[in-house]
Design a protein around this motif. Sequence first.
Motif, short mmCIF file in Angstrom:
data_model
loop_
_atom_site.label_atom_id
_atom_site.label_comp_id
_atom_site.label_asym_id
_atom_site.label_seq_id
_atom_site.Cartn_x
_atom_site.Cartn_y
_atom_site.Cartn_z
N ALA A 249 0.83 -0.86 0.03
CA ALA A 249 -0.60 0.15 -0.17
C ALA A 249 0.50 1.12 -0.04
O ALA A 249 0.15 2.51 0.42
CB ALA A 249 -0.79 -0.14 1.74
N HIS B 294 -7.14 -0.76 -3.46
CA HIS B 294 -8.84 -1.53 -1.95
C HIS B 294 -10.05 -1.19 -2.93
O HIS B 294 -9.95 -0.22 -3.21
CB HIS B 294 -8.24 -0.80 -0.39
CG HIS B 294 -8.91 -1.48 -0.10
ND1 HIS B 294 -10.36 -1.68 0.70
CD2 HIS B 294 -9.16 -2.56 1.24
CE1 HIS B 294 -10.78 -2.04 1.39
NE2 HIS B 294 -10.37 -2.44 1.96
N GLU B 295 -10.83 -1.60 -2.75
CA GLU B 295 -12.31 -1.68 -3.04
C GLU B 295 -12.25 -0.02 -2.71
O GLU B 295 -13.06 0.53 -3.95
CB GLU B 295 -13.20 -2.98 -2.58
CG GLU B 295 -14.81 -2.21 -3.46
CD GLU B 295 -15.93 -3.63 -2.80
OE1 GLU B 295 -16.40 -3.21 -3.71
OE2 GLU B 295 -15.21 -4.26 -2.13
#
Length: 322
Positions: free
Chosen positions: A101, A144-145
Amino acid sequence: MAQPNPGSKVLLMGRAGAGKTSMKSIIFANYLARDTARLHHTNFIEHSSLRFLNLRLNLWDCGGQDVFMENYFESQREMIFQNAEVLIYVLVAVSDKRGNADTSKSVPAEGKDLNYFTHAIESLRQWSPSARVFCLIHKLDLVHESKRAEVLRKYETDLMNIAQGVNLKCFGTSIWDDTLFKAWSQIVYSLIPSIDQLELQLKHICEVCEADEVVLFEKNTFLLISHSSRRAIADGHRFEKISNIVKQFKLSCAKVKTSFRSFQVKNSNFSATIEPFLPHSFVMVVVSDPQVHHAATSANLWAARSHLAELNKQGAPWGSHL
């Protein structure tokens, strides 16, 4: 003697590893997403003559290594960008590996992506100013959604600022879901001549069949061509879902050495029939009225085939492609 139609020149560009060849293989060569891992990077430019309906697409899959990209915008600019009808530019939503991330690492790659895109737009303005541009923000499944809409919006803003005055559309895509079919359906839709006249014919067929919806798909890729609806249907992603489901079903049939021809789904609320329509297309008819029988729908589709064949003889610009 008339020269043969050379087809529509379509440029597929983006940096190495963006997923250009994988998406091309899924759409046009019937690859499964999991099988694309064995594909190699494209070196220089790979030319493919593809068929969609009866349209000929001259797809230039441009290798994305930096040395190639720099040559495209210097010594080879005229050869590549002249007479292009469509530019498909693929950017990766994240440049790091799945699960990492740390977005700070992706900033230089994103900057290089946008720099190359700027050069591509400048080249189009010079050599093919009327070309349509489609930007695919690819591998969105790695984001990420909860962040996908934000990432897509940021890219779209940056790309629109670079390509002001250009006919540009952006899509978020992934080989692991239906989004790829939606994006490519829009791309090939833009290449079909006089599509508005075809849509009028579909509207008439929908009314005669007393159908909720009539949908036209391309035979081999099962990408959406066009549709007509007589009532609102809530699922805005239904077409790409159907494309993906039928494509997977066709591949499953091929594995057991049989072929998909048609099928019907029926429940207490509606019936949906998918069957061959014209030489290069399939039709789906959705009916919710229990008073409309399948035999009547089949008879009306048979009449519609004859009607469209007659329009083709009269020179309808889209007729020979269906």
